[in-house]
Design a protein around this motif. Structure first.
Motif, PDB file in Angstrom:
ATOM      1  N   UNK A  68       3.576   2.376   2.631  1.00  0.00           N
ATOM      2  CA  UNK A  68       2.899   2.406   3.938  1.00  0.00           C
ATOM      3  C   UNK A  68       3.017   1.045   4.631  1.00  0.00           C
ATOM      4  N   UNK A  69       2.662  -0.015   3.892  1.00  0.00           N
ATOM      5  CA  UNK A  69       2.702  -1.349   4.495  1.00  0.00           C
ATOM      6  C   UNK A  69       2.713  -2.434   3.421  1.00  0.00           C
ATOM      7  N   UNK A  70       3.159  -3.609   3.831  1.00  0.00           N
ATOM      8  CA  UNK A  70       3.097  -4.781   2.972  1.00  0.00           C
ATOM      9  C   UNK A  70       1.752  -5.444   3.229  1.00  0.00           C
ATOM     10  N   UNK A  71       1.039  -5.758   2.158  1.00  0.00           N
ATOM     11  CA  UNK A  71      -0.283  -6.386   2.271  1.00  0.00           C
ATOM     12  C   UNK A  71      -0.158  -7.897   2.168  1.00  0.00           C
TER      13      UNK A  71
ATOM     14  N   UNK B 140       0.862  -1.182   0.000  1.00  0.00           N
ATOM     15  CA  UNK B 140       0.000   0.000   0.000  1.00  0.00           C
ATOM     16  C   UNK B 140       0.897   1.230   0.000  1.00  0.00           C
ATOM     17  N   UNK B 141       0.479   2.256  -0.729  1.00  0.00           N
ATOM     18  CA  UNK B 141       1.271   3.484  -0.823  1.00  0.00           C
ATOM     19  C   UNK B 141       0.604   4.628  -0.067  1.00  0.00           C
ATOM     20  N   UNK B 142       1.374   5.670   0.180  1.00  0.00           N
ATOM     21  CA  UNK B 142       0.840   6.851   0.857  1.00  0.00           C
ATOM     22  C   UNK B 142      -0.258   7.513   0.042  1.00  0.00           C
ATOM     23  N   UNK B 143      -0.278   7.314  -1.265  1.00  0.00           N
ATOM     24  CA  UNK B 143      -1.296   7.891  -2.129  1.00  0.00           C
ATOM     25  C   UNK B 143      -2.583   7.091  -2.183  1.00  0.00           C
ATOM     26  N   UNK B 144      -2.665   5.997  -1.411  1.00  0.00           N
ATOM     27  CA  UNK B 144      -3.869   5.181  -1.383  1.00  0.00           C
ATOM     28  C   UNK B 144      -3.910   4.085  -2.428  1.00  0.00           C
TER      29      UNK B 144
END
Length: 66
Positions: A62-65, A17-21
């Motif tokens: 942001x995180x690994x999904x 997931x990225x900071x841009x959504x």
């Protein structure tokens, strides 16, 4: 607060997931700990990017999904 993502450990195919959504899939990791090459899977801000590849900076992650 989310855990810090160690880019050195991410392999091709990992979804993040990225900071841009956006949700992206790692295509290539040069293992420099700074950049990743990834393909957009979901991009609410600009759906035309889905299926395209881009470079992502460590601070964009942001995180690994799972």
């Amino acid at each position: 607060m989310a855990d810090v993502v160690n880019l050195m450990l991410l392999e091709a195919g990992a979804k993040i997931a990225t900071t841009g959504g956006a949700t992206v899939e790692v295509v290539e990791n040069p293992k420099d700990g700074v950049w990743l090459f990834a393909k957009y899977l979901i991009c609410p801000g600009d759906p035309s990017l889905v299926g395209t590849e881009d470079m992502f900076f460590a601070q964009d992650i942001v995180e690994v999904l799972t």
